[in-house]
Every structure is written in C-alpha cells, then in structure tokens.
Design a protein around this motif. Structure first.
Motif, mmCIF file in Angstrom:
data_model
loop_
_atom_site.group_PDB
_atom_site.id
_atom_site.type_symbol
_atom_site.label_atom_id
_atom_site.label_comp_id
_atom_site.label_asym_id
_atom_site.label_seq_id
_atom_site.Cartn_x
_atom_site.Cartn_y
_atom_site.Cartn_z
ATOM 1 N N THR A 303 30.375 1.227 50.082
ATOM 2 C CA THR A 303 30.640 1.749 51.430
ATOM 3 C C THR A 303 30.165 3.202 51.535
ATOM 4 N N ASN A 307 27.432 4.710 54.054
ATOM 5 C CA ASN A 307 27.699 5.835 54.958
ATOM 6 C C ASN A 307 26.671 6.948 54.787
ATOM 7 N N LEU B 211 36.007 7.289 54.493
ATOM 8 C CA LEU B 211 35.003 6.331 54.064
ATOM 9 C C LEU B 211 35.069 5.066 54.919
ATOM 10 N N GLY B 212 33.910 4.663 55.430
ATOM 11 C CA GLY B 212 33.849 3.411 56.176
ATOM 12 C C GLY B 212 34.336 3.520 57.609
ATOM 13 N N MET B 213 34.839 4.690 57.994
ATOM 14 C CA MET B 213 35.323 4.844 59.373
ATOM 15 C C MET B 213 34.746 6.105 59.998
ATOM 16 N N GLY B 214 33.495 6.374 59.702
ATOM 17 C CA GLY B 214 32.851 7.522 60.320
ATOM 18 C C GLY B 214 32.619 8.676 59.363
ATOM 19 N N LEU B 215 32.838 8.448 58.059
ATOM 20 C CA LEU B 215 32.580 9.493 57.070
ATOM 21 C C LEU B 215 31.164 10.044 57.206
ATOM 22 N N VAL B 250 42.306 2.428 56.413
ATOM 23 C CA VAL B 250 41.094 1.622 56.532
ATOM 24 C C VAL B 250 41.377 0.218 55.992
#
Ligand code: SF4
Lengths: 442, 309
Positions: A303, A307, B211-215, B250
């Motif tokens: 992940t 990102n 992480l995984g949410m707009g990082l 998350v």
C-alpha cells in the motif's frame, strides 16, 4: 537533459526541414522536451551526435529483470520529489527461495510468494520477484533449485550467489528468463561481468560504501555493462536514507553517470527489514530483496508503494456514483457524501466500522469537501437529487436517506424533491457507526 | 573515477524552535531535509506523543487491549506513555461532548492538569469537535496549567480566535490546522500571526492522512511545505505535527474478515508505523501515535535516523 540552446548550438543551423520541423531551433526545442529524437536530423556531425547523445541520455537508466510484459522494470526516474513529476517505476519486491530447501519445499515456497497478492479497487498488489539463493554452496544444487523454482514461477527471477561457477550453472538452467545476476562485489566482479555479458542479463553490484559502489559501476560501464542495479552497502535506516538520497541527487541534479542506475537493498526479514524496505520505498530504492515477508507486512508495504508511486497531479476526487458498502439490500440505509477523496475515504471507513451495509452515493462536488462544496453551491439539494436520479439509488433501497450533519439544512428541501424521508446524520464522520446503529434500531 | 559530487543543498531558511512542557522539550529547528546529517546539522529527533482519550466510546477495541486496563483512567494511561519513554501526551477531551457525558470544562481542565503534573511531559490538548464547547474547554485548560507549556488544538480557518486567545492568555502554543494544502497551511499561519501569536508559539497540523487513505497527498504536501520553509518562506517555518492515529481507522489495517491478510494486530501496527515513517521522511517534527508497539518502534527508528554516522 540538455536545454534547447545546448542542442541548437550543435545543430547545422541550415533550417533545411529534413527533420520535419520548420527550423533547427524548433527541432532543438522538441529535443529538449524529449519529443523528438536526434536520429531525425540526417545532417548532424558525428562529433555533435556523440556529445548530444551523452547529454540527452536520461539521468537514470531503466533496467529490466526478465522479458516481455512480465519484466520487472526499475529506474528511469528523473526527479527528487514526487510533486515535481510522478515517480515512474515502483519499487520491485522479491522474497528468497533458498537452495537449501528440499524440492517440495521449493515448490511450496514459490507458492507462498505467489500468494502475496491482494486485489484492491482497480489494482492488484503483488510480489514481483523471487530470488533463488545459493545457500548450499553447491553449484549443481543451485542450478537444480533455480530450474525448479523457475518452473513454477512465471514472473521475474533473481539468482543470488557470490560464486561465479555456481552462477554460471544456474544461468544455464534458466536460459531465456533473463534473471538479475546478484551479484558482483569487488572480489568476484570480473567473472560476474563476463557472465552478465555472455548471458545478456542485468547485474547487481554491491560496494561497501557509496564511493566504492560508484567506482564499481564506472568500471562495469567501461567494460561494456549497461544494465546494472546498485547496492550501496547500506545496512541501517540512516545509511539507506542518506546514501540513496546522495545517489539520486548526484544522478538527477549533477548528471553523475556512475550513480545513474536503479538502487537496491537486501534486507533479511523481520521488523527491521520491513522498516528498511519502507524507507527504501520512499527514498529512491528500486528493488528490495527479503529473506521473508509476512502477509501482515506485505499489505501495508504494498500500500505504501502504491501511495508513493501514484500520480500526485491527479485531482483528489472519486467518481460520482453508488458505492455499496458491505452487501446492502433493499432496506439498507442510503447515505451520501462529496467526491473529495479524503472525505469519501473517511466516511467509507467509518461506515465499514459499523458493520452495517450501506448504499453510499458519491456526489460530484469537483473535489470539494462537505462544507466548502455546500458554500460553493455544488452540494445543494438539487445536485444531490440529480445524482440520485442518475444512479437510481432510490430504487435500490426503500430506506430513508441520511443527510450529513454539516448540511442538515438541506434535508427539508431534499425530502421534498426526492419524495423520500431524510434523516439528519452526524457532524463528524467518526460518529457514523453510533448513529447508524441507532438508525437501524430506531 | 571521479569523486561523487557534493549533493548537500544550501538553504536560506530554517524551522522555528518551539519550547514545550517545562522548558525541557523543544520541537523543530531543522536546517535541512529530514535526517540528512550532511545538510541538516540540527540532529533533533522528532517528538512522539502517545494518544489518550477520556471517553473510550468509539475507540478501537484492538488498540484498547494493548494498555492493560490503564486506558480506563486518562491519567494512568498518560503515565503509561511516560513509562514507555514517549516525549509527550496527546489528550482528547471527548467527555466534554454534549452527545457523550457533557463533562464540564473545569473537569476536563483538571484531567489535563493532572496529566501534566503526573507525567511532567508536554501535553497536546484536543477538544471534542463541538466548537462552542471546545472554546470554553480551552479557556479552562489554559488557566489550569501554568507551569507547563501546552499545545492547544486546534485553530481552524473558520474558528481560530477562541483557542488562540486561550493560548495567549497563559503562554501556551496553538496548533494551526489546515486541510492538506500548502496554501491553506500558509494562510493559517498568517491568520494566527496577524492575530498576534508569535512564531515561537505556533505549530502546524497540515493533516497527515494515513497509509491507503490519502497518505500520497500528505506526503507531498508536507515535503512542499518543508522545502518552501527551507528556501525562506517565513510563513511556513513552523514545526509540523502529524497525527497518525487514524491509521487504526483504515479498513485494510484492522480488518479481521480475511485470514490471507495476516495477523490484524501486527498489520495495524505496521500501518501506523509506515504512516509515521512517511510523516517523518516528509518533515514531521511531532508525531501523535495510538499503538504502543508502533510508537516504540517509531521512536527507535527515529533515534537511529537522527544520529550522525
Ligand atoms: S534536419 Fe537538421 S539541419 Fe535540417 S532543419 Fe532539421 S535540425 Fe536543422
């Protein structure tokens, strides 16, 4: 990359148009933008061509392990920070298959590597490579293990041995796969370079320091090796960060050719290995080889890579439409929010936490968050009703519609337009689970 | 073989230093990009604050179990963070929410005072999210703690005066929040400084998405803020606070539905550790963390990254 003027100086300046551009200057400008190739000017002198080829080469070479579509592509980066331009080739991850394992264990180990694969919205996160390592010290065993592993793995391969004779045997066993030869250190470098040339394979070079690594790369380049991956010898987080930053800056900012190659780390397994891999992924590493990688380490790491390597220019929006969360049915609550992706992510996460299935409508607010969009008139009852109509969400469930608490004001009007009961929800996304539970029981 | 070229950048600006707690903690002071000893001689490890909430409703079970019951008393919980070697405590006064217990500003202030006294650490104080309530709470907190420099959170563009006034009254620090945008971050600093707050009393929170949410957005916003500050933009030279506790929100971090994702506690811990590493790599001076194992790992890594070779 050279500037337009640097190119222009070396062109014949006859404006003959044979290159397909009206003037030499126009051609030079296209060259500087990377939109034309030097080959297109038939009149350029050999000497100028050589000078220009040198300076127009990208600051970092792109190197592939394997062949065709499945090749792992590394390097080719042109910037230090991702807001300048998207980082192009995501860090490649590999796990080790030891030749000390039995044949059955090798097959199951390769099977495990293949299982490190997670399907996520729109993408598949997966492990890229396996690295067959010569722990047995035996050339024949290494070659047999490489052949066995290669037989059950159709993605790129790495061969790890310090022994040129073992490497040679294994290379023969996986002919055509174009594995990464890993690799050369000062003591075996000449023989490993010969093998890389003979088999047309990329070569990993490992020095004890950044300086030593750079001088090995320069030597390999002089010997005719082009496809290299460099291990700067970093074993701590700090060395990894500092050496890789120095290498990237030297390559990109200073055109220092000897460090213009993808960088790699060999990290072992466990906590510290995963921390090293994380730092390397953020800071310029193109390849990380693990002894082992657990699923609970792999998912966050993949992940992170995703990102870091996304395109930072893409607007922060999700598509307008219906997003079912859980498995909603014809009585599940209907909720809606904006298409600002962080709002969406947060609301989605909080709904998931409630474990209550929901139909979530995302309304196109051009990437604005709830209050900003409301103030800008992009999140009013009319827009919301229109989104509902377009998606047909009201046909999917007969439940009332939950209005975000911050825009409670719109609920009356919305109710009127859509002819469905509207209930005011919470101001803060984090209170959604509690509210949903009350909604369901009330 | 040519020598490797000199790659240290020369910067015109540096990050402000903010004194916290009883004067024994300092945040900020960076003179180059994070952890690069060859250009950043400040060698100050980012501070790590452990999160405490005074009302556990909605707090993730999985995280709560890591505190051996001490999470039931916010003061005990804060002391546990001190025992774990953290540099600060971040307390969320959720009990003041009228939809919860509706605790009085005085009760909340008393909790903060006891945490500051018992731990001796700097305290970051967050309200419940209800603006009217938070205004009263911050005023009470500011007056109740006079021998330790607190960080009062948070000033937002639409509502920064109450919390700023509360901070100024007793020499505390304000946390200026902005929503993932370098221009908004700068705007917030300008508003606060126009309001009369000195540069030695402002910390920025540019919103660290996990992480995984707009990082990806946060990482680049932070980097751009830090680069602009170092190249001399005086309105972006405040230290940055990054809150990584939302890593625990998350789905992929904590999900227990799919065994193929591996142990959820380890996974959630890594989720927060990687979010925190990304925050540090992009310029964080203070981290707020939820998981004790995650905070411990990050502290060790931060110390190692800070040391010179
Ligand atoms: S072909 Fe070469 S010489 Fe002719 S116009 Fe183009 S650049 Fe100039």
């Amino acid at each position: 990359m050279a500037t337009a003027m640097e190119f222009f100086k070396l062109l014949p300046k006859t404006n003959c148009k044979d290159c397909g551009h009206p003037t030499c200057l126009a051609f030079a400008m296209q060259l500087a933008n990377g939109k034309a190739s030097l080959e297109d000017c038939p009149h350029i002198s050999e000497e100028s061509r050589k000078t220009l080829n040198e300076s127009s080469a990208p600051p970092m070479r792109t190197v592939r392990i394997g062949t065709g579509d499945r090749a792992a592509v590394m390097g080719g980066e042109t910037v230090l920070y991702r807001h300048e331009r998207r980082f192009v080739n995501p860090t490649v991850y590999a796990v080790t298959v030891s030749d000390g394992l039995s044949d059955e264990e090798i097959v199951s180990r390769v099977g495990y590597a293949a299982s490190l694969r997670f399907e996520r919205v729109g993408t598949v996160f997966r492990l890229d490579c396996i690295s067959v390592r010569n722990d047995s010290g035996d050339a024949e065993r290494f070659s047999a293990a490489a052949s066995m592993a290669a037989g059950s793995w159709d993605s790129p391969l790495i061969l790890e041995s310090e022994s040129p004779s073992a490497m040679s045997a294994a290379l023969d066993a996986v002919k055509g796969r174009r594995p990464l030869i890993c690799g050369a250190y000062p003591g075996n470098m000449d023989r490993m370079m010969e093998l890389a040339k003979e088999h047309g394979c990329p070569l990993a070079l490992r020095g004890g320091t950044l300086e030593e690594t750079a001088s090995m790369a320069a030597r390999a380049k002089a010997a005719g090796i082009e496809d290299m991956v460099l291990d700067t010898g970093a074993v701590t987080l700090k060395q990894c960060l500092e050496r890789q930053t120095a290498a990237r800056r030297a390559a990109v900012r200073k055109k220092f050719r000897a460090l213009g190659y993808p960088l790699m780390n060999r990290v072992g397994s466990g906590e510290y290995a995963v921390a090293l891999a994380s730092v390397s992924t953020m800071k310029y590493g193109s390849l990380v080889i693990f002894d082992d990688l657990k699923p609970y380490e792999a998912l966050p790491l993949f992940t992170l890579r995703n990102n870091i390597y996304t395109d930072p220019q893409v607007p922060i929006q999700v598509k307008q439409g219906v997003y079912p969360i859980g498995s909603p049915d014809s009585h599940s609550p209907i909720m809606f929010t904006t298409n600002f992706s962080l709002t969406y992510f947060t609301v989605r996460a909080d709904i998931e936490k409630s474990k209550i299935p929901v139909w979530l409508q995302v309304v196109n607010t051009e990437g604005l968050s709830v209050l900003t969009a409301y103030a800008a008139g992009k999140f009013d009852p009319e827009h919301v009703a229109e989104a509902f109509r377009e998606s047909g969400i009201l046909d999917k469930s007969d439940s009332a519609v939950i209005v975000p608490g911050l825009v409670a004001r719109m609920s009356g009007k919305l109710e009127e337009i859509i002819g469905r009961r509207a209930v005011v929800g919470t101001n803060e996304s984090k209170n959604i689970p509690k509210h949903l539970r009350e909604f369901m029981s009330g | 073989m040519n020598d490797i070229p000199q790659v240290a950048e020369k910067y015109k600006g540096e990050i402000a230093e903010i004194v916290l707690g009883k004067g024994d903690y300092v945040a900020g002071g960076a003179k180059g990009m994070p952890f690069l000893s060859f250009e950043n001689p400040s060698k100050r490890r980012p501070m790590i604050a452990g999160e405490v909430v005074d009302d556990l409703e909605g707090y993730p079970e999985m995280a709560a179990r890591m505190f051996d019951g001490r999470q039931n008393d916010p003061v005990e919980w804060a002391v546990m963070w001190k025992e774990l070697g953290m540099d600060a405590v971040c307390v969320r006064l959720l009990s003041t929410d009228p939809a919860r217990r509706g605790a009085s500003p005085e009760d909340a202030a008393e909790t903060v005072r006891r945490i500051a006294d018992r731990t001796g650490l700097p305290v970051i104080v967050c309200g419940c999210g209800d603006r009217a309530v938070d205004g009263r709470t911050m005023a009470a907190v500011s007056g109740a703690v006079k021998d330790s420099r607190l960080i009062l959170a948070k000033a937002e563009e639409e509502d920064y005066k109450t919390v700023s006034a509360a901070a100024m009254a007793n020499g505390h620090v304000v946390l200026g929040f902005s929503n993932l945008d370098i221009n908004l971050a700068k705007q917030m600093n300008i508003l606060l400084s126009d309001f009369g707050i000195d540069g030695d009393s402002i910390i920025m929170d540019p919103l660290m998405a996990p992480l995984g949410m707009g990082l990806d957005y946060s990482y680049s916003v932070n980097e751009r803020i830090r680069l602009a500050a170092l190249s001399g933009d005086g309105m972006l030279q405040q230290p940055m606070l990054c809150d990584t506790t939302s890593a625990w929100d998350v789905g992929d971090a904590t999900s227990q539905d799919d065994p193929a994702l591996g142990d959820p506690v380890h996974r959630a811990t890594w989720w927060e550790v990687m979010s925190a590493l990304a925050a540090m790599m992009s310029g964080a001076d203070i981290l707020v963390m939820r998981g004790p194992a995650a905070a411990d790992m990050v502290k060790v890594y931060a110390a190692e990254l800070t040391e010179a070779d």
